[in-house]
Design a protein around this motif. Structure first.
Motif, PDB file in Angstrom:
ATOM      1  N   TYR A   1       0.810  -1.226   0.000  1.00  0.00           N
ATOM      2  CA  TYR A   1       0.000   0.000   0.000  1.00  0.00           C
ATOM      3  C   TYR A   1       0.842   1.275   0.000  1.00  0.00           C
ATOM      4  O   TYR A   1       0.318   2.357   0.174  1.00  0.00           O
ATOM      5  CB  TYR A   1      -0.970  -0.039   1.200  1.00  0.00           C
TER       6      TYR A   1
ATOM      7  N   SER B   1      -2.199   4.429  -5.647  1.00  0.00           N
ATOM      8  CA  SER B   1      -1.767   3.305  -4.818  1.00  0.00           C
ATOM      9  C   SER B   1      -2.807   2.194  -4.824  1.00  0.00           C
ATOM     10  O   SER B   1      -3.957   2.396  -5.230  1.00  0.00           O
ATOM     11  CB  SER B   1      -1.508   3.768  -3.379  1.00  0.00           C
ATOM     12  N   ASN B   2      -2.390   1.029  -4.374  1.00  0.00           N
ATOM     13  CA  ASN B   2      -3.259  -0.143  -4.318  1.00  0.00           C
ATOM     14  C   ASN B   2      -4.175  -0.091  -3.099  1.00  0.00           C
ATOM     15  O   ASN B   2      -3.768   0.338  -2.022  1.00  0.00           O
ATOM     16  CB  ASN B   2      -2.382  -1.405  -4.253  1.00  0.00           C
ATOM     17  N   HIS B   3      -5.418  -0.534  -3.272  1.00  0.00           N
ATOM     18  CA  HIS B   3      -6.344  -0.601  -2.145  1.00  0.00           C
ATOM     19  C   HIS B   3      -7.043  -1.957  -2.058  1.00  0.00           C
ATOM     20  O   HIS B   3      -8.077  -2.076  -1.403  1.00  0.00           O
ATOM     21  CB  HIS B   3      -7.398   0.518  -2.249  1.00  0.00           C
TER      22      HIS B   3
ATOM     23  N   SER C   1       0.279  -7.334   6.022  1.00  0.00           N
ATOM     24  CA  SER C   1      -0.391  -6.678   4.897  1.00  0.00           C
ATOM     25  C   SER C   1      -1.885  -6.506   5.159  1.00  0.00           C
ATOM     26  O   SER C   1      -2.480  -5.499   4.758  1.00  0.00           O
ATOM     27  CB  SER C   1      -0.176  -7.476   3.608  1.00  0.00           C
TER      28      SER C   1
ATOM     29  N   ASP D   1      -2.094  -3.564   7.343  1.00  0.00           N
ATOM     30  CA  ASP D   1      -1.843  -2.362   6.537  1.00  0.00           C
ATOM     31  C   ASP D   1      -3.061  -2.010   5.691  1.00  0.00           C
ATOM     32  O   ASP D   1      -3.393  -0.833   5.507  1.00  0.00           O
ATOM     33  CB  ASP D   1      -0.631  -2.584   5.615  1.00  0.00           C
ATOM     34  N   TRP D   2      -3.699  -3.037   5.158  1.00  0.00           N
ATOM     35  CA  TRP D   2      -4.893  -2.835   4.325  1.00  0.00           C
ATOM     36  C   TRP D   2      -6.000  -2.166   5.128  1.00  0.00           C
ATOM     37  O   TRP D   2      -6.617  -1.204   4.675  1.00  0.00           O
ATOM     38  CB  TRP D   2      -5.360  -4.186   3.780  1.00  0.00           C
TER      39      TRP D   2
ATOM     40  N   ILE E   1      -5.046   1.501   5.625  1.00  0.00           N
ATOM     41  CA  ILE E   1      -5.113   2.348   4.425  1.00  0.00           C
ATOM     42  C   ILE E   1      -6.553   2.610   4.023  1.00  0.00           C
ATOM     43  O   ILE E   1      -6.889   3.693   3.514  1.00  0.00           O
ATOM     44  CB  ILE E   1      -4.313   1.717   3.252  1.00  0.00           C
TER      45      ILE E   1
ATOM     46  N   LYS F   1      -8.184   6.219   3.482  1.00  0.00           N
ATOM     47  CA  LYS F   1      -8.846   6.515   2.213  1.00  0.00           C
ATOM     48  C   LYS F   1     -10.277   6.989   2.441  1.00  0.00           C
ATOM     49  O   LYS F   1     -10.762   7.895   1.759  1.00  0.00           O
ATOM     50  CB  LYS F   1      -8.837   5.272   1.321  1.00  0.00           C
TER      51      LYS F   1
END
Length: 403
Positions: free
Chosen positions: A55, A65-67, A213, A216-217, A220, A224
């Motif tokens: 992320y 960025s990736n979500h 991860s 982290d997801w 994020i 967002k």
């Protein structure tokens, strides 16, 4: 000498249309080197294998960025391992084929399946133009409903869990637990798939990295969500966003709307006797496909491929699909929701009205309110019994004639 050529039914022509839309969007984006979103997705795989933060920003590879959740690294792996031209094409076609497959399995007439695909084609084009995964997300929600209908709860939960761990939205499929014949199978298979899909990306990385991860997801997505709620965002195209944009007040909170939506939907689900009606259950499917979009601050232009098929599925399964009100709603969805934010609408109108007041959401919200009213007050069971009477009378007349 005559020659016979194979012909396609209108239904199969609707399949061809979606596939052609996918191919057109692929070539438009690929040959003009405008496929940044695909680059974000394909790098999820390599970042997972290299144990690099999924992320973080990587401006040397792509912008934004990736979500998506860590399990997405396994889904995108086959495409990520191909050259971009082929991987991106497979990505585009995958979205078309999976959505077509989901609609094909719906318990509605072939004519209505064809109309559903045709009416959703513009919204599908929007999702393909932005290189999104939302058509597959919509299909996952439909698959979970269909598999519960087929008493295959263990496969229904596969799509609910996998979709949720990719992009949260398919979590609404848990509502179909209420319609499941074997509720214990639904629960235990769901927990089993949860363990499988959390662990699956560990096969191409390490357990520690994948668990980190997921944390982290979660973080994020919270960040967002806060970024979405402002008057200049391309997101927040939802019920709450309508009020924020119309009043020009970005501080209007989400909570009252979420509580009201949950209360309305929850009250409809308390009508347990109506569960015996397929029409009621289908309408619940339509409602959740719309709700997951209009009650999400993350909803943007291409997200509506999830909601719009829900609107048209509801409309096509009504006693009078093309009543005056439904035609007005149909045109509103096609013109305002599907075309409104595109270049098909003059920039002055698009920027000054459609985008400024998130008009894209308005027809879909109106449809959801009508669907909710019916779910709360319509007697679906009585309606189905009434519709069955003429068929029974005709059968009896045929039997008497034969006697």
């Amino acid at each position: 000498m005559s020659r016979t050529f194979p012909s396609l039914s209108n239904y199969k022509l609707s399949w061809v249309l979606l596939i052609l839309v996918a191919v057109f969007c692929w070539q438009l984006k690929y040959f003009h080197n405008r496929y940044n979103n695909y680059k974000i997705f394909k790098y999820v795989y390599s970042h997972t294998t290299e144990e690099k933060n999924l992320y973080a920003d990587y401006p040397e590879e792509y912008y934004d960025s990736n979500h998506y959740g860590p399990v997405f690294s396994v889904i995108v792996a086959p495409m990520a391992l191909m050259p971009d031209a082929y991987g991106f094409l497979v990505w585009s076609l995958l979205n078309a084929v999976v959505l077509i497959w989901a609609v094909h399995l719906l318990p509605i007439s072939t004519k209505n399946k064809a109309l559903l695909l045709l009416l959703s084609a513009m919204e599908f084009a929007n999702a393909e133009h932005y290189i999104q995964f939302n058509a597959v997300i919509a299909a996952f929600i439909i698959f979970s409903f269909i598999l519960v209908e087929k008493r295959k709860e263990e496969w229904a939960t596969l799509f609910i869990v996998l979709g949720t761990l990719v992009k949260l939205y398919p979590v609404v499929g848990l509502v179909f637990f209420l319609f499941a014949e074997n509720k214990w199978k639904f629960i235990w298979s769901g927990l089993g798939w949860l363990a499988v899909f959390i662990a699956l990306p560990m096969t191409i990385s390490s357990p520690h990295f994948i668990l980190q991860s997921y944390a982290d997801w979660f973080n994020i997505l919270q960040v967002k969500n806060g970024q979405n709620v402002n008057l200049t965002s391309s997101q927040d195209i939802c019920l709450m966003g309508i009020f924020r944009h119309v009043t020009r007040n970005p501080n209007i909170p989400n909570t009252p709307f979420l509580i009201a939506g949950a209360a309305i939907f929850g009250a409809a689900l308390l009508r347990f006797k109506q569960y015996a009606s397929l029409q009621f259950r289908l309408q619940v499917l339509c409602s959740v496909m719309i709700m997951v979009v209009i009650f999400s601050t993350g909803s943007e232009h291409p997200t509506y491929i999830i909601a719009v098929p829900g609107v048209f599925l509801w409309m096509l399964t009504q006693d009078k699909p093309f009543s005056r009100w439904n035609i007005v709603l149909l045109v509103s969805v096609l013109v305002i929701t599907s075309l409104g934010p595109t270049d098909a609408i003059p920039a002055l109108i698009r920027r000054g009205y459609v985008n400024k007041y998130v008009l894209k959401a308005w027809p879909v919200v109106a449809a959801w309110l009508v669907i909710s009213y019916q779910l709360l007050f319509k007697d679906f069971i009585a309606k189905e019994k009434q519709a069955a009477l003429p068929a029974e009378d005709a059968k009896q007349e045929d039997e008497l004639a034969l006697a």
